[in-house]
Design an enzyme around this catalytic site. Structure first.
Site, PDB file in Angstrom:
ATOM      1  N   LYS A 227      79.462  17.606 -97.802  1.00 60.03           N
ATOM      2  CA  LYS A 227      80.421  17.330 -98.119  1.00 60.03           C
ATOM      3  C   LYS A 227      81.911  16.994 -97.870  1.00 60.03           C
ATOM      4  CE  LYS A 227      77.760  14.859-100.884  1.00 60.03           C
ATOM      5  NZ  LYS A 227      76.904  14.971-102.150  1.00 60.03           N
TER       6      LYS A 227
HETATM    7  C1  LIG Z   1      75.942  14.440-103.046  1.00 60.49           C
HETATM    8  C2  LIG Z   1      75.839  13.154-104.062  1.00 60.49           C
HETATM    9  C3  LIG Z   1      75.464  13.631-105.256  1.00 60.49           C
HETATM   10  C4  LIG Z   1      74.965  14.129-106.349  1.00 60.49           C
HETATM   11  O1  LIG Z   1      75.899  15.775-105.543  1.00 60.49           O
HETATM   12  P1  LIG Z   1      75.765  17.173-105.557  1.00 60.49           P
HETATM   13  O2  LIG Z   1      76.584  18.257-105.687  1.00 60.49           O
HETATM   14  O3  LIG Z   1      74.297  17.164-104.340  1.00 60.49           O
HETATM   15  O4  LIG Z   1      74.772  17.424-106.821  1.00 60.49           O
HETATM   16  C5  LIG Z   1      76.147  12.857-106.685  1.00 60.49           C
HETATM   17  N1  LIG Z   1      76.411  11.233-105.809  1.00 60.49           N
HETATM   18  C6  LIG Z   1      76.394  11.054-104.405  1.00 60.49           C
HETATM   19  C7  LIG Z   1      76.651   9.558-104.239  1.00 60.49           C
HETATM   20  C8  LIG Z   1      76.199  11.611-103.385  1.00 60.49           C
HETATM   21  O5  LIG Z   1      76.088  11.853-102.125  1.00 60.49           O
END
Ligand SMILES: *Cc1c(COP(=O)(O)O)cnc(C)c1O
Length: 378
Positions: free
Chosen positions: A183
């Site tokens: 991210k």
């Molecule tokens: C990555 C993601 C999540 C979940 O996040 P994690 O930290 O991997 O649990 C939820 N929603 C979206 C749109 C994502 O890209």
């Protein structure tokens, strides 16, 4: 043979390592001052909206729906063009997930579709800032207010993005972030909930920590003894440790640089691919100032899979984001049918994420561009 290029990757610098090491040498590995500090630092990027740090973006969604009081008999309206967690965490609270279609250009929840989908049972309207591009928050706010529901923004892609000059985190009743490794900034695993509402924040903090009530004024049995804490509603342990919060604070100090670099790479792809007849470059709406998480190319004429395989064979780690959430067998088994959201399905059929991360070099980007153009004989 060149190196494999992933589609996303963390950027960890010496200052990040030092921040983590300092916590590891200290007294508090978890529930300590680095958590409070990270939450305050994060609020510096949400227009001052207070935040609650949790263990993942998925935990943030689960906590946010808990704070909203989502339960059996409630409906949660959301986009299918998202990671399954946006919907799964609502379903785990016993809610019925109602998928509303997306806009064909941005892939974000279509306010008109949301308006049709809400009912008097809708507890939360959950938008997703796909690829980092903010959803139509003003129109969605109107839909949520009319329905008497809360507005949630899954900002897993969009920390650092702005919508008509306002930072993500200051737009919805509940905003959730993910700090997974790929991210926009990372704590390895991690996430956060932001909310301007003290009640929602209190409920979020309680759910993060087993539902424990330590405030004597609120306890049913305050005279039990000085050790006493009690549970009024069930919760879980979603506490993000100090070790990871320290990494998060350090990464936040680099967020502006990440933002600039991601914008440069996004623009470099746009400039080099806009004239390729077989693709569509990502849309950007007036008022959107995204911190780009994904470079979401659209591949026309049914050639997405062929291009995916062509690039992967050259060591270019493209990805597809996302299969419509209700195509997952868990939703199919509940009766959700293909065809439900045609725009999301059409978007998915064309979508291909090219590598995009802060440490990607211009020559890496050019290698991707040449491979894409080469595929189309350009
Ligand atoms: C990555 C993601 C999540 C979940 O996040 P994690 O930290 O991997 O649990 C939820 N929603 C979206 C749109 C994502 O890209």
């Amino acid at each position: 043979m060149t190196d494999f290029l992933p589609y996303g990757r963390q950027s960890v610098a010496d200052e990040d390592l030092d921040a983590v090491a300092a916590v590891l040498r200290g007294d508090w590995l978890t529930t300590g001052p680095a958590v409070t500090r990270f939450e305050a630092d994060l609020a510096g990027h949400t227009g001052g909206t207070p935040t609650v740090a949790v263990t993942s973006g998925t935990a943030a969604l689960h906590v946010a729906y808990a704070a909203a009081g989502v339960g059996a008999g409630d409906e949660v309206v959301t986009s299918p063009l998202t990671f399954v967690a946006t919907a799964a965490t609502a379903a785990l609270h016993g809610a019925t997930v109602v998928f509303a279609d997306v806009e064909p250009d941005t892939g974000n929840l279509d306010p008109a579709a949301a308006r049709t989908a809400v009912t008097d049972r809708t507890r939360v309207l959950a938008a997703v800032d796909y690829a980092g591009h903010p959803a139509e928050l003003d129109a969605l706010r109107e839909v949520a207010d009319t329905a008497g529901s809360l507005l949630l923004e899954d900002a897993a892609h969009s920390i650092g993005s702005r919508w008509h000059e306002r930072p993500v985190g200051s737009l919805a009743d509940l905003t959730t972030f993910s700090f997974f490794a790929t991210k926009n900034l990372t704590t390895a695993e991690g996430g956060a909930v932001a909310s301007p509402s003290p009640e929602l924040l209190d409920r979020a903090r309680a759910f993060r920590n087993h539902g424990l009530v330590r405030d004597r004024d609120r306890q049913r049995h305050p005279d039990e003894g000085p050790w006493h804490q009690e549970v009024h509603e069930f919760g879980l342990n979603y506490r993000l440790p100090d070790v990871l919060c320290a990494l998060g604070s350090s990464q936040l100090g680099r967020l502006a640089a990440f933002r600039r670099r991601r914008a440069e790479i996004h623009a470099r792809y746009d400039a080099a691919l806009a004239d390729v007849p077989g693709v569509l470059t990502p849309a950007r709406r007036d008022g959107a100032d995204p911190m780009w998480h994904l470079y979401a190319l659209r591949v026309l004429d049914g050639r997405r899979r062929a291009l995916f395989e062509h690039l992967r064979a050259q060591g270019i780690g493209v990805q597809v984001n996302y299969i419509p959430a209700y195509w997952h067998p868990v939703f199919a088994d509940l009766g959700y049918r293909r065809g439900l959201c045609p725009n999301a399905e059409a978007f998915y059929a064309q979508q291909l994420s090219l590598p995009l991360f802060a440490d990607l070099t211009d020559s890496d980007v050019d290698r991707v561009i040449d491979a894409v153009r080469g595929f189309f004989g350009e």
